[in-house]
Design a protein around this motif. Structure first.
Motif, short mmCIF file in Angstrom:
data_model
loop_
_atom_site.label_atom_id
_atom_site.label_comp_id
_atom_site.label_asym_id
_atom_site.label_seq_id
_atom_site.Cartn_x
_atom_site.Cartn_y
_atom_site.Cartn_z
N PRO A 90 0.67 -1.53 -0.06
CA PRO A 90 0.19 -0.15 0.38
C PRO A 90 0.85 1.76 0.29
O PRO A 90 0.54 2.31 1.02
CB PRO A 90 -0.63 -0.35 1.40
CG PRO A 90 0.34 -0.97 2.36
CD PRO A 90 0.58 -1.86 1.47
N LEU A 91 1.79 1.11 -0.30
CA LEU A 91 3.43 2.09 -0.58
C LEU A 91 3.64 2.04 -1.82
O LEU A 91 3.77 1.23 -2.92
CB LEU A 91 3.28 2.33 0.75
CG LEU A 91 3.97 1.56 1.21
CD1 LEU A 91 5.34 1.15 1.52
CD2 LEU A 91 4.77 1.64 2.85
N PRO A 92 4.56 3.55 -2.42
CA PRO A 92 5.67 2.83 -3.32
C PRO A 92 6.32 2.87 -3.56
O PRO A 92 6.82 2.33 -2.62
CB PRO A 92 5.91 4.55 -3.70
CG PRO A 92 4.87 5.90 -2.84
CD PRO A 92 4.92 4.95 -2.18
N VAL A 93 6.28 1.10 -4.94
CA VAL A 93 7.32 0.32 -4.46
C VAL A 93 8.01 0.32 -5.94
O VAL A 93 7.29 -0.17 -6.82
CB VAL A 93 7.10 -1.39 -3.88
CG1 VAL A 93 5.54 -1.67 -4.82
CG2 VAL A 93 7.55 -2.45 -4.46
N ARG A 94 9.58 0.18 -6.62
CA ARG A 94 9.94 -0.23 -7.19
C ARG A 94 10.94 -1.18 -6.89
O ARG A 94 11.29 -1.63 -5.64
CB ARG A 94 10.61 1.27 -7.37
CG ARG A 94 9.98 1.97 -8.50
CD ARG A 94 11.40 3.18 -8.57
NE ARG A 94 12.15 3.79 -7.21
CZ ARG A 94 13.30 4.03 -7.69
NH1 ARG A 94 13.05 4.16 -8.83
NH2 ARG A 94 13.39 4.78 -6.59
N CYS A 95 11.38 -2.11 -9.05
CA CYS A 95 12.04 -3.54 -8.23
C CYS A 95 13.22 -2.77 -9.29
O CYS A 95 13.71 -1.80 -10.12
CB CYS A 95 11.22 -4.00 -9.14
SG CYS A 95 10.29 -5.17 -8.80
#
Length: 194
Positions: free
Chosen positions: A112-117
């Motif tokens: 429920p928050l910004p996530v990047r691989c």
């Protein structure tokens, strides 16, 4: 720490490839005021160096959490989904909510928050390297505990990976409760009656 601070959380897993044991994930928010020298991908470090760094990370990080997904969850979901579940649990268990989550690899958990691989993030970003170390140390500790229960497989040496010694032990002793039944070498042995 002020309300305007950006809190980056690094996330990585340990134990996707082994034939036995849970998969672990760690989430770490490092403290910029306490940089930790020597952070690197856990696979590039000796066990002694990983353990020393893990103590330092746990002492100085703003927040950290380790979580896992069980052998049963791996077998019912598949290893990728179980890894993502462990990552969700690790991030969800942090005492401090991060601003952004950076995950090693190609697949991000739903959060429920910004996530990047970040591909090869464990080799390039300190927070992901720290998570890699914490996850690996926790999983290795679990495999040593499993070795005490099932010493005939040599989990203390190969940590569940499909080494020649592990495969030979599987053929000699059959499958134990710690083995992932959905993984091909174990599945084949079960199909042949071992």
């Amino acid at each position: 720490m002020t309300n305007g601070d950006i809190l980056i959380c690094g996330v990585d897993e340990a134990g996707r490839g082994p034939l036995a044991g849970p998969v672990f994930a760690a989430a770490v928010i490092l403290d910029p005021a306490h940089p930790i020298a020597g952070l690197a991908d856990s696979k590039a470090l000796s066990a002694r160096k990983r353990e020393a760094l893990a103590v330092e990370i746990r002492s100085h990080a703003i927040s950290w959490m380790v979580a896992s997904a069980s052998v049963e969850e791996i077998d019912s979901l598949n290893i990728l989904q179980a890894s993502l579940l462990a990552m969700q649990r690790a991030v969800g268990g942090l005492a401090v909510a991060p601003t952004e989550v950076l995950v090693d690899g190609l697949h991000c958990p739903r959060l429920p928050l910004p996530v990047r691989c970040i591909v090869r993030g464990d080799a390039t970003l300190a927070s992901i390297a720290a998570a890699s170390i914490i996850a690996k140390v926790a999983r290795d500790s679990e495999m040593l505990a499993l070795h005490r229960i099932h010493p005939c497989y040599g989990f203390d040496r190969h940590k569940g990976y499909p080494t020649a010694a592990h495969l030979a032990a599987l053929r000699a002793h059959g499958v134990c409760v710690a083995h992932r039944r959905s993984f091909a070498p174990v599945r084949v042995l079960l199909a042949t009656g071992c």
